[in-house]
Design an enzyme around this catalytic site. Structure first.
Site, mmCIF file in Angstrom:
data_model
loop_
_atom_site.group_PDB
_atom_site.id
_atom_site.type_symbol
_atom_site.label_atom_id
_atom_site.label_comp_id
_atom_site.label_asym_id
_atom_site.label_seq_id
_atom_site.Cartn_x
_atom_site.Cartn_y
_atom_site.Cartn_z
ATOM 1 N N GLU A 195 0.822 -1.221 0.000
ATOM 2 C CA GLU A 195 0.000 0.000 0.000
ATOM 3 C C GLU A 195 0.852 1.267 0.000
ATOM 4 O O GLU A 195 0.574 2.224 0.726
ATOM 5 C CB GLU A 195 -0.958 -0.007 1.192
ATOM 6 N N GLU A 268 -6.928 -7.255 -0.922
ATOM 7 C CA GLU A 268 -7.400 -7.395 0.457
ATOM 8 C C GLU A 268 -8.884 -7.074 0.457
ATOM 9 O O GLU A 268 -9.272 -5.920 0.273
ATOM 10 C CB GLU A 268 -6.677 -6.444 1.421
#
Length: 791
Positions: A195, A268
């Site tokens: 991320e 995710e």
């Protein structure tokens, strides 16, 4: 919901042609390998396994959070839920707690975990970092990096970070490169960083991390993940991108289509959420998750559930949400496979939702049976050892305290002692305290310091003679997300004493002693005595077990601290909740006598423990928290003109607003005047403030100075959620209790720590479907030095 998209889906007869059309981020394509040799590759519309389309149905499980003895059991449960792949983080600091000393043994045996996954019929997606997040201590980065000066070098191209990170990834390659699918192992893909689009914009940094994995001999496809609203930000053509989200797959997949041609994947998908101490237990909707999973599968998409099985953050490995909200030891995550490996309605809903969309001929095995559970009758801990009487003899001397990393202390209890001359009453203040501290004058406690509320000072009484001041500091966890990962612990100088009606005076010449718990919560030598010690203390007791099995230690009568079982650090507890029990796996017990040691920093109400058959994950007791001064916050908006007033756009998309002219001040106020649904609530998922170039301001010193209302009973709707960097949670005004009917306007005021020029804001509405409450319509913005006074 069905996700519609325009790309051509592969037909079985087109599989060979697809295999020859590998995209640039496929390692096989880069290496010039023939399609027949490409065990796993990324095609133009599909993942390809042995040249045939392959839909990844993945679930996350962290082997560090599951007893090694239970790895096989949990992997079998993941397979039975309908998944074909397991996703696994490596935590750098878990394997290299001390620089250049690597540990892959026992609980840390990542290669064995991969072998067991393969035996269970699962592929592996590996996420080796170097940064992970995952509600883990410092996001997986090792604490010793913080011996280097500066607050902006982590996750950058600075040598102080890149060189150790390259060494780590080389070590990962040494251990796990042989486990790749290209060499007969189960590893299909490897993630680069994690991320990064939320954290930074240096694309060359991403290229550098990618090259480090190639140099480590990884030749399977490499990829990166980002939240939906950051996919574009850090994408590079050399890396396959996936999107992370907990709702709205259609938007996530559209963002992927903007940056690449390739298969669609959610890296995710949030099945629940993590808990922090002092906030309600989080839950996720099974019906909503199943609908999203089915939508992704019908759109030829792949996914990874975060988490399929959360487990427990044993030891002292739990992380901390920003700005400072420590995570609970339980990492149950409301995942379909519970903390102790239990399955139930949520697991069955996921399994039943996936079953109809399995490839022809694929069947699911039955789930493994639950592990045995035992109860333990309540037993007393009758010996104690006062912390202050059991500190090491050797002291570090320093004029002014520095962060503990400078003294080669990793974490634990740190005692600071100084002599204060006779004089009037006044205030002892430190520049910073990370994390909690108890202050004593000649052995008597006079107050506490608490980084959660930026309370770094304590009032001291008048002194007719010199006194000894002791500050006992407890490090809970380093922040694992955002720029705040530069989280140096300890009492930070300068420390001053300000007498009544006087000027600040330096407090110098400190003696510093530490109980360093190190990587695995090492217990120091202790001088045990019968009875109750005064103040912070270790406690010891034992119980006999006729048989072993899982149990849940009831810690509800204790205060705050750490538990050890048979010398093994079980984790942290805190009576404020929501978690009131600690999961104790059966393999860590033994027949006969078992010894329990408890560190309690505030003192137990009853020094007894029992082992329960069920966990308690959702009981809050804010009255048991450290005492804090009553709030005297008072709004000062009368006569203050807003710097901006407008309407937000409807929907869940992130919105950027630039003001007509920048404004300077220490405090920022967002005032909600109405909501799109016409109801009396306001909600904010995230607020970022922008400079004149449209770049976010540093949030590391931000605190919430005021919130007109926040939901704290039915869910965690605290105002801190608006500045923690997590789009999935949110500030929500109260909808239960006495404040439930409060009308607009609603206000949230952020203290920036110092005056700053603000030219705009980035607003993330509450995420989810269009019928969620609280999305702000009309609003005003105020900026000033004192929009609220008091504490």
């Amino acid at each position: 919901m069905t996700i519609k998209f325009s790309r051509r889906r592969h037909l079985q007869g087109a599989a060979v042609a697809a295999a020859s059309a590998l995209l640039p981020f496929s390692a096989s394509a880069q290496a010039g390998a023939s399609p027949a040799a490409a065990r796993f590759a990324i095609g133009q519309d599909d993942f390809l396994l042995d040249g045939k389309p392959f839909q990844i149905r993945c679930g996350e499980m962290h082997f560090a959070r599951v007893p090694r003895e239970y790895w096989r059991h949990r992997l079998q449960a993941i397979k039975a839920m309908g998944l074909n792949t397991v996703c696994a983080y490596l935590f750098w600091n878990y394997h290299e707690w001390r620089e250049s000393k690597y540990d892959w043994s026992g609980q840390r045996d990542a290669a064995e975990f991969c072998r067991l996954a393969q035996q269970a019929g699962l592929w592996v997606i590996l996420r080796p970092g170097p940064y992970a997040c995952a509600e883990w201590e410092m996001g997986g980065l090792p604490w010793w990096l913080l011996k280097q000066p500066g607050d902006a070098f982590l996750r950058t191209r600075a040598d102080a970070y890149v060189q150790p990170a390259r060494r780590w990834l080389r070590e990962v390659g040494r251990v796990l490169a042989p486990m790749q699918a290209t060499q007969g192992g189960p590893i299909l893909m490897v993630q680069v960083e994690n991320e990064y689009g939320f954290f930074g914009e240096d694309l060359d940094y991403m290229r550098m991390m990618r090259q480090a994995l190639l140099d480590a001999r990884f030749d399977v496809p490499l990829f990166q993940c980002n939240p939906t609203n950051a996919v574009v930000k850090s994408h590079i053509p050399e890396l396959f991108s996936v999107a992370n989200f907990g709702s709205d797959p259609a938007t996530g997949f559209k963002e992927l289509a903007k940056v690449q041609r390739g298969p669609l994947m959610c890296g995710e998908y949030y099945s629940g959420w993590f808990d922090t101490w002092g906030a309600p237990h989080r839950r996720g909707s099974a019906d909503k998750a199943v609908a999203d999973i089915q939508a992704m599968l019908k759109a030829n998409g792949s996914f990874s559930l975060y988490m399929a099985h959360g487990g427990t953050t044993f030891g002292l490995w739990g992380g901390c949400d920003r700005p400072f909200r420590p995570d609970t030891t339980s990492y149950d995550y409301d995942a379909p496979i519970g903390e102790a490996g239990w399955i139930g309605d949520k697991f069955n809903a996921y399994r039943d939702g996936i079953k109809p969309l399995l490839p022809a001929g694929e069947t699911l095995p039955e789930a493994p049976a639950r592990m045995p559970v035992i109860t333990i009758p309540a037993f007393a801990l009758q010996e104690s050892a006062a912390v202050m009487a059991n500190l090491p003899a050797r002291a570090i001397s320093d004029v002014s305290p520095k962060p503990i990393e400078q003294y080669d202390i990793s974490r634990g209890l740190v005692a600071y002692r100084v002599t204060l001359p006779a004089g009037p009453a006044g205030v002892l203040a430190a520049a910073k305290v990370r994390d909690l501290a108890w202050v004593f004058v000649d052995g008597k406690q006079v107050g506490t310091m608490d980084t959660r509320h930026r309370r770094f000072k304590v009032a001291l009484p008048a002194r007719s003679k010199p006194v000894t001041v002791d500050v006992l500091l407890y490090t809970i966890a380093r922040v694992n997300f955002g720029v705040e990962i530069h989280d140096r612990k300890g009492l930070h100088g300068p420390v001053t004493f300000t007498p009544q009606d006087g000027a600040p005076q330096p407090v110098e010449n400190w003696a510093i002693r530490a109980i360093d718990f190190d990587a695995d919560g090492a217990l120091p030598p202790l001088d045990w005595k019968r009875g109750r010690a005064q103040g912070p203390a270790f406690w010891r007791g034992s119980f006999n077990a006729a048989a072993t099995g899982d149990t849940f230690l009831d810690m509800s009568s204790w205060g705050q601290g750490i538990v050890w079982i048979n010398g093994r650090c079980l984790g942290r507890y805190w009576s404020i909740g929501p978690t009131q029990t600690m999961y104790l796996p059966g393999p860590w017990l033994k027949r006969g006598r078992n010894e329990v040691v408890v560190l309690d920093l505030t003192g137990p109400r009853t020094a007894r423990i029992a082992g329960l058959a069920m966990p308690v994950l959702d009981q809050l007791h804010p009255e048991l928290d450290l005492a804090r001064p009553p709030s005297t916050a008072k709004l000062q908006l009368d006569g203050v003109a807003p710097v901006h007033a407008a309407e937000f756009a409807p929907g869940s998309a992130t919105q950027t607003v630039m003001f007509a002219a920048p404004a300077t001040g220490r405090q920022f106020c967002l005032e909600s005047l109405s909501a799109f649904d016409g109801k009396s609530y306001a909600a904010v998922a995230e607020i970022a403030l922008l400079d004149k170039a449209g770049k976010p301001l540093n949030q590391s010193s931000w605190t919430i100075a005021y919130a007109s209302s926040e939901e704290a009973r039915k869910e965690d709707g605290s105002a801190l959620n608006a500045i923690n960097g997590q789009n999935t949670d949110y500030w929500h005004t109260a909808y239960s209790g006495a404040a439930a009917s409060a009308p607009h306007p609603h206000r949230i005021i952020i203290d920036l720590g110092k005056a700053a020029e603000v030219a705009g804001l980035r607003y993330v509405p509450r995420q989810g479907t269009d019928d969620v409450t609280g999305r702000i319509k009309q609003y005003r913005v105020y900026i000033g030095d004192q929009l609220v006074t008091g504490n």
